[in-house]
Write a protein that holds these residues in place. Structure first.
Motif, PDB file in Angstrom:
ATOM      1  N   MET A   1     -64.788 -26.742   4.352  1.00  0.00           N
ATOM      2  CA  MET A   1     -65.159 -26.379   5.721  1.00  0.00           C
ATOM      3  C   MET A   1     -64.193 -25.324   6.291  1.00  0.00           C
ATOM      4  SD  MET A   1     -66.342 -28.855   8.851  1.00  0.00           S
ATOM      5  CE  MET A   1     -64.923 -29.926   8.830  1.00  0.00           C
ATOM      6  N   ILE A   2     -62.895 -25.478   5.995  1.00  0.00           N
ATOM      7  CA  ILE A   2     -61.911 -24.513   6.489  1.00  0.00           C
ATOM      8  C   ILE A   2     -62.135 -23.141   5.858  1.00  0.00           C
ATOM      9  CG2 ILE A   2     -59.453 -23.921   6.473  1.00  0.00           C
ATOM     10  CD1 ILE A   2     -58.823 -26.822   6.843  1.00  0.00           C
ATOM     11  N   LEU A   3     -62.439 -23.141   4.554  1.00  0.00           N
ATOM     12  CA  LEU A   3     -62.682 -21.871   3.866  1.00  0.00           C
ATOM     13  C   LEU A   3     -63.873 -21.150   4.485  1.00  0.00           C
ATOM     14  CD1 LEU A   3     -61.844 -20.014   1.557  1.00  0.00           C
ATOM     15  CD2 LEU A   3     -63.416 -21.278   0.061  1.00  0.00           C
ATOM     16  N   THR A   4     -64.939 -21.899   4.756  1.00  0.00           N
ATOM     17  CA  THR A   4     -66.118 -21.305   5.409  1.00  0.00           C
ATOM     18  C   THR A   4     -65.748 -20.741   6.778  1.00  0.00           C
ATOM     19  OG1 THR A   4     -67.552 -22.911   4.301  1.00  0.00           O
ATOM     20  CG2 THR A   4     -68.453 -21.772   6.233  1.00  0.00           C
ATOM     21  N   LEU A   5     -64.952 -21.507   7.526  1.00  0.00           N
ATOM     22  CA  LEU A   5     -64.532 -21.094   8.859  1.00  0.00           C
ATOM     23  C   LEU A   5     -63.826 -19.744   8.821  1.00  0.00           C
ATOM     24  CD1 LEU A   5     -63.966 -21.911  11.926  1.00  0.00           C
ATOM     25  CD2 LEU A   5     -61.795 -22.783  11.082  1.00  0.00           C
ATOM     26  N   PHE A   6     -62.845 -19.609   7.939  1.00  0.00           N
ATOM     27  CA  PHE A   6     -62.056 -18.383   7.908  1.00  0.00           C
ATOM     28  C   PHE A   6     -62.842 -17.204   7.328  1.00  0.00           C
ATOM     29  CE2 PHE A   6     -58.345 -21.221   8.401  1.00  0.00           C
ATOM     30  CZ  PHE A   6     -57.701 -20.546   9.431  1.00  0.00           C
ATOM     31  N   ILE A   7     -63.670 -17.463   6.331  1.00  0.00           N
ATOM     32  CA  ILE A   7     -64.465 -16.379   5.744  1.00  0.00           C
ATOM     33  C   ILE A   7     -65.413 -15.789   6.792  1.00  0.00           C
ATOM     34  CG2 ILE A   7     -66.319 -15.854   4.114  1.00  0.00           C
ATOM     35  CD1 ILE A   7     -64.981 -17.745   2.122  1.00  0.00           C
ATOM     36  N   VAL A   8     -66.120 -16.670   7.507  1.00  0.00           N
ATOM     37  CA  VAL A   8     -67.072 -16.204   8.520  1.00  0.00           C
ATOM     38  C   VAL A   8     -66.340 -15.510   9.667  1.00  0.00           C
ATOM     39  CG1 VAL A   8     -68.803 -16.921  10.218  1.00  0.00           C
ATOM     40  CG2 VAL A   8     -68.757 -17.968   7.942  1.00  0.00           C
ATOM     41  N   PHE A   9     -65.197 -16.086  10.088  1.00  0.00           N
ATOM     42  CA  PHE A   9     -64.456 -15.503  11.193  1.00  0.00           C
ATOM     43  C   PHE A   9     -63.966 -14.096  10.856  1.00  0.00           C
ATOM     44  CE2 PHE A   9     -60.195 -14.825  13.137  1.00  0.00           C
ATOM     45  CZ  PHE A   9     -60.629 -14.551  14.419  1.00  0.00           C
ATOM     46  N   PHE A  10     -63.332 -13.930   9.702  1.00  0.00           N
ATOM     47  CA  PHE A  10     -62.806 -12.613   9.355  1.00  0.00           C
ATOM     48  C   PHE A  10     -63.926 -11.623   9.043  1.00  0.00           C
ATOM     49  CE2 PHE A  10     -58.802 -14.976   8.722  1.00  0.00           C
ATOM     50  CZ  PHE A  10     -57.963 -14.158   9.461  1.00  0.00           C
ATOM     51  N   ALA A  11     -65.070 -12.117   8.572  1.00  0.00           N
ATOM     52  CA  ALA A  11     -66.219 -11.231   8.392  1.00  0.00           C
ATOM     53  C   ALA A  11     -66.696 -10.706   9.750  1.00  0.00           C
ATOM     54  CB  ALA A  11     -67.351 -11.977   7.685  1.00  0.00           C
ATOM     55  N   CYS A  12     -66.747 -11.598  10.753  1.00  0.00           N
ATOM     56  CA  CYS A  12     -67.119 -11.173  12.107  1.00  0.00           C
ATOM     57  C   CYS A  12     -66.096 -10.188  12.661  1.00  0.00           C
ATOM     58  CB  CYS A  12     -67.223 -12.388  13.033  1.00  0.00           C
ATOM     59  SG  CYS A  12     -68.621 -13.472  12.688  1.00  0.00           S
ATOM     60  N   LEU A  13     -64.828 -10.454  12.366  1.00  0.00           N
ATOM     61  CA  LEU A  13     -63.762  -9.581  12.853  1.00  0.00           C
ATOM     62  C   LEU A  13     -63.906  -8.179  12.269  1.00  0.00           C
ATOM     63  CD1 LEU A  13     -61.254 -10.084  14.684  1.00  0.00           C
ATOM     64  CD2 LEU A  13     -59.905 -10.302  12.596  1.00  0.00           C
ATOM     65  N   MET A  14     -64.253  -8.110  10.994  1.00  0.00           N
ATOM     66  CA  MET A  14     -64.348  -6.820  10.309  1.00  0.00           C
ATOM     67  C   MET A  14     -65.516  -5.982  10.806  1.00  0.00           C
ATOM     68  SD  MET A  14     -61.739  -6.674   8.401  1.00  0.00           S
ATOM     69  CE  MET A  14     -62.109  -5.224   7.441  1.00  0.00           C
ATOM     70  N   ILE A  15     -66.583  -6.631  11.276  1.00  0.00           N
ATOM     71  CA  ILE A  15     -67.752  -5.859  11.734  1.00  0.00           C
ATOM     72  C   ILE A  15     -67.720  -5.633  13.248  1.00  0.00           C
ATOM     73  CG2 ILE A  15     -69.187  -6.627   9.814  1.00  0.00           C
ATOM     74  CD1 ILE A  15     -70.561  -8.593  11.702  1.00  0.00           C
ATOM     75  N   GLY A  16     -66.615  -6.044  13.886  1.00  0.00           N
ATOM     76  CA  GLY A  16     -66.429  -5.720  15.295  1.00  0.00           C
ATOM     77  C   GLY A  16     -66.958  -6.720  16.293  1.00  0.00           C
ATOM     78  N   VAL A  17     -67.273  -7.939  15.851  1.00  0.00           N
ATOM     79  CA  VAL A  17     -67.706  -8.966  16.801  1.00  0.00           C
ATOM     80  C   VAL A  17     -66.506  -9.370  17.657  1.00  0.00           C
ATOM     81  CG1 VAL A  17     -68.618 -11.320  17.034  1.00  0.00           C
ATOM     82  CG2 VAL A  17     -69.458  -9.826  15.210  1.00  0.00           C
ATOM     83  N   PRO A  18     -66.648  -9.482  18.984  1.00  0.00           N
ATOM     84  CA  PRO A  18     -65.537  -9.947  19.818  1.00  0.00           C
ATOM     85  C   PRO A  18     -64.966 -11.260  19.294  1.00  0.00           C
ATOM     86  CG  PRO A  18     -67.315  -9.158  21.204  1.00  0.00           C
ATOM     87  CD  PRO A  18     -67.838  -9.152  19.791  1.00  0.00           C
ATOM     88  N   ILE A  19     -63.656 -11.400  19.388  1.00  0.00           N
ATOM     89  CA  ILE A  19     -62.968 -12.509  18.729  1.00  0.00           C
ATOM     90  C   ILE A  19     -63.474 -13.861  19.209  1.00  0.00           C
ATOM     91  CG2 ILE A  19     -60.723 -13.661  18.552  1.00  0.00           C
ATOM     92  CD1 ILE A  19     -59.465 -10.917  18.250  1.00  0.00           C
ATOM     93  N   GLY A  20     -63.673 -14.025  20.508  1.00  0.00           N
ATOM     94  CA  GLY A  20     -64.135 -15.306  21.021  1.00  0.00           C
ATOM     95  C   GLY A  20     -65.485 -15.697  20.444  1.00  0.00           C
ATOM     96  N   PHE A  21     -66.425 -14.742  20.422  1.00  0.00           N
ATOM     97  CA  PHE A  21     -67.758 -15.018  19.865  1.00  0.00           C
ATOM     98  C   PHE A  21     -67.690 -15.214  18.353  1.00  0.00           C
ATOM     99  CE2 PHE A  21     -68.773 -12.818  23.846  1.00  0.00           C
ATOM    100  CZ  PHE A  21     -69.682 -13.707  24.400  1.00  0.00           C
ATOM    101  N   GLY A  22     -66.855 -14.408  17.690  1.00  0.00           N
ATOM    102  CA  GLY A  22     -66.707 -14.558  16.243  1.00  0.00           C
ATOM    103  C   GLY A  22     -66.174 -15.919  15.860  1.00  0.00           C
ATOM    104  N   MET A  23     -65.176 -16.402  16.606  1.00  0.00           N
ATOM    105  CA  MET A  23     -64.622 -17.715  16.323  1.00  0.00           C
ATOM    106  C   MET A  23     -65.641 -18.811  16.623  1.00  0.00           C
ATOM    107  SD  MET A  23     -62.176 -19.491  15.165  1.00  0.00           S
ATOM    108  CE  MET A  23     -60.831 -18.304  15.055  1.00  0.00           C
ATOM    109  N   GLY A  24     -66.378 -18.651  17.729  1.00  0.00           N
ATOM    110  CA  GLY A  24     -67.411 -19.637  18.053  1.00  0.00           C
ATOM    111  C   GLY A  24     -68.490 -19.706  16.979  1.00  0.00           C
ATOM    112  N   PHE A  25     -68.937 -18.542  16.512  1.00  0.00           N
ATOM    113  CA  PHE A  25     -69.960 -18.513  15.460  1.00  0.00           C
ATOM    114  C   PHE A  25     -69.429 -19.124  14.161  1.00  0.00           C
ATOM    115  CE2 PHE A  25     -72.087 -16.140  11.951  1.00  0.00           C
ATOM    116  CZ  PHE A  25     -73.380 -16.628  12.149  1.00  0.00           C
ATOM    117  N   ALA A  26     -68.166 -18.840  13.852  1.00  0.00           N
ATOM    118  CA  ALA A  26     -67.567 -19.375  12.627  1.00  0.00           C
ATOM    119  C   ALA A  26     -67.488 -20.900  12.666  1.00  0.00           C
ATOM    120  CB  ALA A  26     -66.171 -18.777  12.421  1.00  0.00           C
TER     121      ALA A  26
END
Length: 426
Positions: A1-26
């Motif tokens: 679950m943690i691996l999924t969390l960080f992979i999705v979060f950093f993927a959102c970060l790389m494509i420019g999703v705002p951090i709050g929304f990226g973390m929420g989506f992750a």
């Protein structure tokens, strides 16, 4: 679950999703992929994270800094610093650093410091013969003092995130903040000899110094009132924030008459927006922190480093390098909220005090404010100084070494950050 969390979060970060929304989506993706927790846990954890009395200090300090920043306070502080230090070789460089030290104790924000002090100092420094890139470099590197000298907004967030005393954290940031300022002045002095930076022809007469001091004394008393009321036990950090707002409003609206009703409305709205962003990040990150906690990731991390037997010196160096890399791709606030609960147990296992670790994180991630590709102060400094990012980065390098040196002092010499709190808190 943690691996999924960080992979999705950093993927959102790389494509420019705002951090709050990226973390929420992750967090949503991580919980759905695990399948054992209802989605209702997300709003529940988010609401609990922001339902905190100490957190009320955050919007109050942001509003107090905004109210102070929209007045003649910055120009008064610059004038006072000029009468004190303008006659020293590299005079306006020293004035720039000293003004950041004074203003940092009012705004609590490095970005506000860059905007306010930079707009005043960079044109004046250019007129005296400074290269605009050098003037901008001094401005952005000294602006990091604003996140150390109280009232520091990142210190408030760190205290809320890990449950540390905000008053103790404010005290812990004073010596490192002053050290950064004094060492930057030493760097300015050395560079001034090399580059021939000018100085004021003669020392300001006593009458001029006294007049400048009288103009600056009321703004300078703001951080004294705030910190004194907290340390003395008269108020909590939140109640001190109310004092800060009232005092800044009194200065700008009654004493200096810089505020209008229209300006106050705009300042309040801007402060609300600037509060909502870190609070939303805190709310979404709290869900990620809960996932990390139930997966016992911090304990596993401590066990891993114990098994690797790096030794405390090397372990703390590894943490610093990791945080410095994080600071290059994430803003200070989300990085602080996300990684403080994860890395604090590791740092404590290495013998580091929670206050010391908090200051270390703020100093470290503060470097990220002036480094690419995310550094907010770097980009703002380039706009204010009207220079290219490349030239500003090149000019900043010697001054960044000062921040890194203080970072090492904070990391390996604990009294630098813990001595003052130990005098007032047991």
């Amino acid at each position: 679950m943690i691996l999924t969390l960080f992979i999705v979060f950093f993927a959102c970060l790389m494509i420019g999703v705002p951090i709050g929304f990226g973390m929420g989506f992750a967090t949503v993706v991580a919980l759905v992929s695990h399948g054992s927790f209802p989605m209702e846990v997300i709003p529940h954890k988010m609401a609990n994270a922001v339902n905190s009395f100490p957190l009320v200090a955050l919007p109050l300090f942001i509003l107090a800094g905004a109210l102070a920043g929209e007045t003649s306070i910055a120009s008064r502080l610059v004038r006072f610093a000029d009468t004190l230090l303008g006659h020293v070789r590299g005079g306006l460089g020293h004035v720039n650093v000293a003004s950041s030290m004074f203003f940092g104790g009012i705004s609590g924000s490095a970005v506000a410091d860059t905007a306010a002090i930079g707009s005043l100092m960079i044109p004046a420094m250019e007129k005296q013969g400074y290269n605009r890139a050098d003037a901008g470099a001094i401005t952005i590197c000294s602006s990091t003092i604003g996140v150390l000298i109280p009232p520091s907004i990142p210190m408030v967030l760190y205290g809320v995130t890990v449950g540390a005393s905000i008053g103790s954290l404010f005290l812990a940031g004073i010596v490192p903040g002053v050290l950064v300022g004094l060492l930057l002045m030493a760097a300015v002095f050395v560079m001034s000899k090399k580059k021939g930076w000018p100085q004021r022809a003669e020392r300001a007469p006593a009458g001029e110094l006294w007049e400048a001091f009288k103009q600056a004394i009321l703004p300078l008393m703001l951080p004294v009132f705030l910190l004194g009321s907290i340390v003395s036990g008269l108020t909590t950090a939140t109640e001190a924030g109310v004092i800060g707002v009232v005092y800044a409003l009194f200065l700008g609206g009654v004493i200096y008459r810089d505020h209008t009703l229209k300006a106050l409305f705009r300042i309040t709205v801007d402060a609300a927006v600037n509060t909502a962003i870190p609070v939303f990040v805190l709310a979404t990150t709290s869900v990620a922190a809960w996932i990390i906690a139930i997966e016992q990731f911090p304990a596993a991390l401590v066990e891993f480093f114990a098994m690797m037997d790096f030794g405390n010196i090397l372990l703390l160096l590894i943490i610093n390098i990791f945080l410095m890399l994080v600071g290059m791709v994430m803003d200070l606030v989300p990085a602080l909220i996300l990684f403080a609960p994860i890395l604090l147990p590791v740092a404590m296992e290495a013998g580091m005090d929670p206050l010391q670790f908090g200051v270390m994180m703020v100093v470290n991630l503060g470097v990220g404010l002036v480094t690419p590709p995310v550094g907010n102060c770097l980009y703002l400094g380039a706009v204010v100084a009207r220079v290219s990012l490349t030239s500003l980065i090149r000019a900043s390098f010697p001054f960044l070494l000062v921040n890194i040196f203080v970072l090492l002092l904070v990391t390996y010499v604990s009294p630098v950050s813990t001595f003052l709190p130990s005098l007032f808190y047991n």
